[in-house]
Scaffold this active site. Structure first.
Site, PDB file in Angstrom:
ATOM      1  N   SER A   2     -14.664   8.702  44.200  1.00  0.00           N
ATOM      2  CA  SER A   2     -14.651   8.017  42.810  1.00  0.00           C
ATOM      3  C   SER A   2     -15.404   6.925  42.762  1.00  0.00           C
ATOM      4  CB  SER A   2     -13.229   7.860  42.284  1.00  0.00           C
ATOM      5  OG  SER A   2     -13.342   7.071  41.191  1.00  0.00           O
TER       6      SER A   2
ATOM      7  N   TYR B 213     -19.077   7.203  37.123  1.00  0.00           N
ATOM      8  CA  TYR B 213     -18.715   7.012  35.680  1.00  0.00           C
ATOM      9  C   TYR B 213     -20.017   6.118  35.217  1.00  0.00           C
ATOM     10  CZ  TYR B 213     -13.821   8.358  36.080  1.00  0.00           C
ATOM     11  OH  TYR B 213     -12.553   8.823  36.211  1.00  0.00           O
TER      12      TYR B 213
ATOM     13  N   THR C 117     -19.081  12.008  35.573  1.00  0.00           N
ATOM     14  CA  THR C 117     -18.179  12.525  34.652  1.00  0.00           C
ATOM     15  C   THR C 117     -18.503  11.845  33.442  1.00  0.00           C
ATOM     16  OG1 THR C 117     -16.327  12.075  36.470  1.00  0.00           O
ATOM     17  CG2 THR C 117     -15.544  11.882  34.230  1.00  0.00           C
TER      18      THR C 117
ATOM     19  N   LYS D  49     -19.208  16.918  35.196  1.00  0.00           N
ATOM     20  CA  LYS D  49     -17.781  17.142  35.339  1.00  0.00           C
ATOM     21  C   LYS D  49     -17.148  16.670  33.535  1.00  0.00           C
ATOM     22  CE  LYS D  49     -13.417  15.680  37.490  1.00  0.00           C
ATOM     23  NZ  LYS D  49     -12.894  15.022  36.601  1.00  0.00           N
TER      24      LYS D  49
ATOM     25  N   HIS E 141      -9.855  16.556  32.570  1.00  0.00           N
ATOM     26  CA  HIS E 141      -9.825  15.358  33.243  1.00  0.00           C
ATOM     27  C   HIS E 141      -8.292  15.404  33.597  1.00  0.00           C
ATOM     28  CE1 HIS E 141     -11.830  11.394  34.228  1.00  0.00           C
ATOM     29  NE2 HIS E 141     -10.559  11.058  34.445  1.00  0.00           N
TER      30      HIS E 141
END
Length: 379
Positions: free
Chosen positions: A125, A148, A174, A251, A275
């Protein structure tokens, strides 16, 4: 790469002394809850709003019945499968999950190392509590980086460069977090990160808001609201596709129309995800929309399922619904909390055993054959 059949039996060090070892991934939930602070448990376990979508993910998978084939002569199925053109030990990747040092002091390196040993990709992440470079050194297996979209595009570019330099084999962006979903457990708990857990991939001070505990306020939501770009557009995805040579996954796709547009933008895979029920409450369960997305993509990109996967039987269900593979999330955090790397190793070995059993019982020699199975909805 070794098939999970060759991996030694799961270690028994993960469960607390005196307890029976976990028999399935769900067993790790109680073990994790016993050792985690209540607000941390809620941060991992909870969803957004009334948690309708969180519950729907599990219920939808439970409604998928797989029609097994018989007299196929399958005795020892292969669990190996190709994801993004590379052979993996299972059609599974570890989902990107933030701040893993909340769960265990060893955090991301421990879970990444367990994934590497199991022969499955680990997705790191952006909000990892360990820097990209340290996780890359620990994994020993395929590492993908989850991005992100941040307000500071220069920082986005820097993260891309670092991920590439660290040897990441794929990039997953994402797209379902313009703002953080209203996660009421965190609001009620006034949840904030403890001082020792940081957003290690961001410059110092960029996560100060995540540590500022205020009654009735989620510090995590305050932080992401300050650093995430709320208006990600298709032109940004096109910029990203042109910026990186790595295989690109998107995603957070639920509408088949978005899947088609993503494929047109040059992505290599779409991840059907809500999510984990943590964003729009009332969004559909991923297993419900997966077949439509698979049909819309029509073989032009891989399709992975995320949200609600809890074991090898769910992997079989996803394959039978047309998925290329799945992302596995919360159960591995439970295992990490319960026993660090040993706990995660146990969980992944159990998953491999469950998948082998599911393939055998459905008459499939490998995951490719599982994608030819028929399903019924409703039991």
């Amino acid at each position: 790469m070794a098939d999970p059949a060759d991996i030694p039996p799961p270690p028994t060090a993960a469960p607390p002394a005196g307890d029976a070892p976990p028999a399935c991934l769900a067993d790790f939930a109680a073990l994790a809850r016993a050792v985690l602070p209540p607000d941390t448990w809620d941060f991992v376990d909870g969803g957004s709003g009334a948690e309708t979508t969180l519950a729907a993910n599990r219920a939808a998978l439970d409604r998928v019945a797989v029609l097994p084939r018989v007299l196929t002569g399958v005795e020892s199925p292969r669990t190996g499968a190709r994801l993004l053109g590379r052979e993996q030990a299972m059609p599974v990747a570890v989902a990107p999950m933030a701040y893993q040092r909340l769960l265990h002091p060893d955090g991301e390196p421990a879970l990444a190392a367990a994934a590497g040993a199991a022969g499955v990709p680990y997705v790191l992440s952006t909000l990892s509590s360990t820097p990209i470079e340290e996780v890359a050194a620990a994994t020993g297996g395929p590492l993908w980086f989850q991005l992100y979209w941040l307000r500071d595009r220069g920082l986005v570019a820097d993260l891309l460069d670092r991920a590439t330099a660290a040897g990441c084999a794929a990039l997953m962006v994402t797209v379902d977090v313009p703002v953080l979903g209203r996660r009421l457990r965190d609001v009620r708990n006034g949840f904030a990160l403890p001082p020792h857990v940081t957003a290690a991939n961001l410059p110092r001070g960029r996560d100060d808001l995540a540590h500022a505990g205020t009654p009735g306020v989620s510090a995590i939501a305050a932080h992401t609201g300050a650093v995430f770009a709320p208006a990600l557009r298709w032109s940004d995805l096109e910029w990203l596709r042109a910026r990186t040579p790595l295989p690109l996954l998107v995603k957070g796709i639920l509408d088949p129309r978005d899947a088609v547009r993503a494929v047109g933008a040059g992505v290599d895979a779409v991840v059907v995800s809500n999510h984990g029920g943590r964003q729009l409450d009332g969004a559909p369960a991923t297993a419900t929309v997966l077949p439509e997305v698979v049909a819309a993509v029509d073989g032009r990109a891989e399709v992975l399922l995320d949200s609600g996967v809890r074991g090898g039987g769910d992997v079989l269900r996803a394959l039978a619904l047309g998925a290329t593979g799945v992302l596995l999330g919360r159960p591995l955090l439970w295992a990490l909390a319960a026993g660090g790397r040993a706990g995660a190793t146990t969980a992944l070995a159990l998953l491999a055993a469950e998948l082998r059993d599911a393939l055998t019982l459905s008459g499939c020699a490998d995951p490719d054959e599982a994608r030819q199975l028929r399903t019924l909805t409703g039991g």
